[in-house]
Write a protein that holds these residues in place. Structure first.
Motif, PDB file in Angstrom:
ATOM      1  N   ALA A  43     -25.964  75.471 -27.983  1.00 16.62           N
ATOM      2  CA  ALA A  43     -24.515  75.277 -28.059  1.00 16.62           C
ATOM      3  C   ALA A  43     -24.156  74.226 -29.103  1.00 16.62           C
ATOM      4  O   ALA A  43     -23.219  74.407 -29.883  1.00 16.62           O
ATOM      5  CB  ALA A  43     -23.967  74.883 -26.683  1.00 16.62           C
ATOM      6  N   HIS A  44     -24.911  73.144 -29.134  1.00 20.93           N
ATOM      7  CA  HIS A  44     -24.636  72.080 -30.102  1.00 20.93           C
ATOM      8  C   HIS A  44     -24.901  72.573 -31.528  1.00 20.93           C
ATOM      9  O   HIS A  44     -24.150  72.269 -32.458  1.00 20.93           O
ATOM     10  CB  HIS A  44     -25.484  70.853 -29.784  1.00 20.93           C
ATOM     11  N   HIS A  47     -22.038  74.815 -32.513  1.00 20.77           N
ATOM     12  CA  HIS A  47     -20.864  73.965 -32.742  1.00 20.77           C
ATOM     13  C   HIS A  47     -20.949  73.325 -34.135  1.00 20.77           C
ATOM     14  O   HIS A  47     -19.983  73.336 -34.894  1.00 20.77           O
ATOM     15  CB  HIS A  47     -20.771  72.897 -31.656  1.00 20.77           C
ATOM     16  N   PRO A  53     -15.466  75.074 -30.674  1.00 18.99           N
ATOM     17  CA  PRO A  53     -15.599  74.293 -29.442  1.00 18.99           C
ATOM     18  C   PRO A  53     -16.574  74.986 -28.485  1.00 18.99           C
ATOM     19  O   PRO A  53     -16.454  76.195 -28.240  1.00 18.99           O
ATOM     20  CB  PRO A  53     -14.186  74.289 -28.857  1.00 18.99           C
ATOM     21  N   ILE A  54     -17.511  74.241 -27.981  1.00 14.26           N
ATOM     22  CA  ILE A  54     -18.501  74.788 -27.049  1.00 14.26           C
ATOM     23  C   ILE A  54     -17.805  75.371 -25.828  1.00 14.26           C
ATOM     24  O   ILE A  54     -18.166  76.451 -25.348  1.00 14.26           O
ATOM     25  CB  ILE A  54     -19.524  73.707 -26.656  1.00 14.26           C
ATOM     26  N   GLY A 122     -19.823  82.160 -32.492  1.00 16.16           N
ATOM     27  CA  GLY A 122     -19.359  81.289 -33.575  1.00 16.16           C
ATOM     28  C   GLY A 122     -18.921  82.088 -34.782  1.00 16.16           C
ATOM     29  O   GLY A 122     -17.864  81.829 -35.378  1.00 16.16           O
ATOM     30  N   ARG A 179     -14.111  71.929 -20.875  1.00 11.88           N
ATOM     31  CA  ARG A 179     -13.868  70.808 -21.794  1.00 11.88           C
ATOM     32  C   ARG A 179     -13.788  69.488 -21.027  1.00 11.88           C
ATOM     33  O   ARG A 179     -14.378  68.495 -21.429  1.00 11.88           O
ATOM     34  CB  ARG A 179     -12.583  71.028 -22.579  1.00 11.88           C
ATOM     35  N   TYR A 188     -21.057  66.150 -25.068  1.00  9.77           N
ATOM     36  CA  TYR A 188     -20.345  66.866 -26.123  1.00  9.77           C
ATOM     37  C   TYR A 188     -19.798  65.907 -27.156  1.00  9.77           C
ATOM     38  O   TYR A 188     -19.168  64.971 -26.913  1.00  9.77           O
ATOM     39  CB  TYR A 188     -19.237  67.679 -25.468  1.00  9.77           C
TER      40      TYR A 188
END
Length: 188
Positions: A43-44, A47, A53-54, A122, A179, A188
């Motif tokens: 995920a990172h 991103h 945004p994850i 993405g 979030r 995050y």
């Protein structure tokens, strides 16, 4: 190493990767990422690569998994590509999948890979920004573009589909919750 032995070793490695256990607390993204380090790394990475945004990408995948597998959602189904059939983590047309693989240069991508599914998200979310003007953080409209496609979204073909608008609201709400969770757990 013989070709047969190498093939057997690769097959064993692949099947080990598909048989992971679901995270202990699937409703808390912080807990999920603590259980699944590789998911957080993926995920990172996505991103950083795409600027998405994850929380938004994973909220869309969560709703997507409800389409793939009518069980308890994202983390019950995403942890086992075998249980999701041909789609793997993604319900997406073969044409769009091929376009992604060609344009992103990910020829070996697999819909059954969490990292590849996120990378696809993405890429697709950036296409939605480019072709339909949808902000990357707009989970509601990103989901509508994902479900309808660019042309149908641009003509607002979704407007009469109350069920789809309700799904998009679920995605928006899930993204907001994710979030909040991610900001509290300092991942995050």
């Amino acid at each position: 190493m013989s070709k047969k032995l190498l093939t057997a070793a690769l097959a064993a490695f692949f099947f080990m990767g598909c048989s992971t256990q679901p995270p202990a607390n699937p409703n808390n993204l912080c807990s999920v990422f603590q259980d699944k380090d590789s998911w957080y790394v993926a995920a990172h990475k996505v991103h950083a690569k795409y600027g998405i945004p994850i929380d938004t990408a994973i909220a869309i995948l969560a709703q997507n998994s409800k389409l793939s597998n009518q069980d308890n959602g994202l983390f019950d189904s995403l942890t086992s590509a075998v249980g999701l059939g041909d789609e793997g983590f993604l319900v997406v047309s073969d044409e769009i999948w091929r376009q992604y693989k060609d344009e992103a240069g990910n020829f070996l991508s697999d819909r059954g890979s969490f990292a590849d599914a996120l990378d696809f998200m993405g890429w697709y979310m950036n296409k939605a920004k480019e072709k339909s003007g949808v902000a990357l953080f707009d989970a509601y409209n990103q989901y509508l573009v994902y479900r309808e496609g660019f042309d149908a979204f641009n003509t607002q073909a979704y407007a009469a589909k109350v069920w789809l608008l309700n799904e998009a609201s679920e995605v928006r709400n899930r993204a907001l919750e994710y979030r909040k969770q991610l900001l509290r757990c300092n991942l995050y």
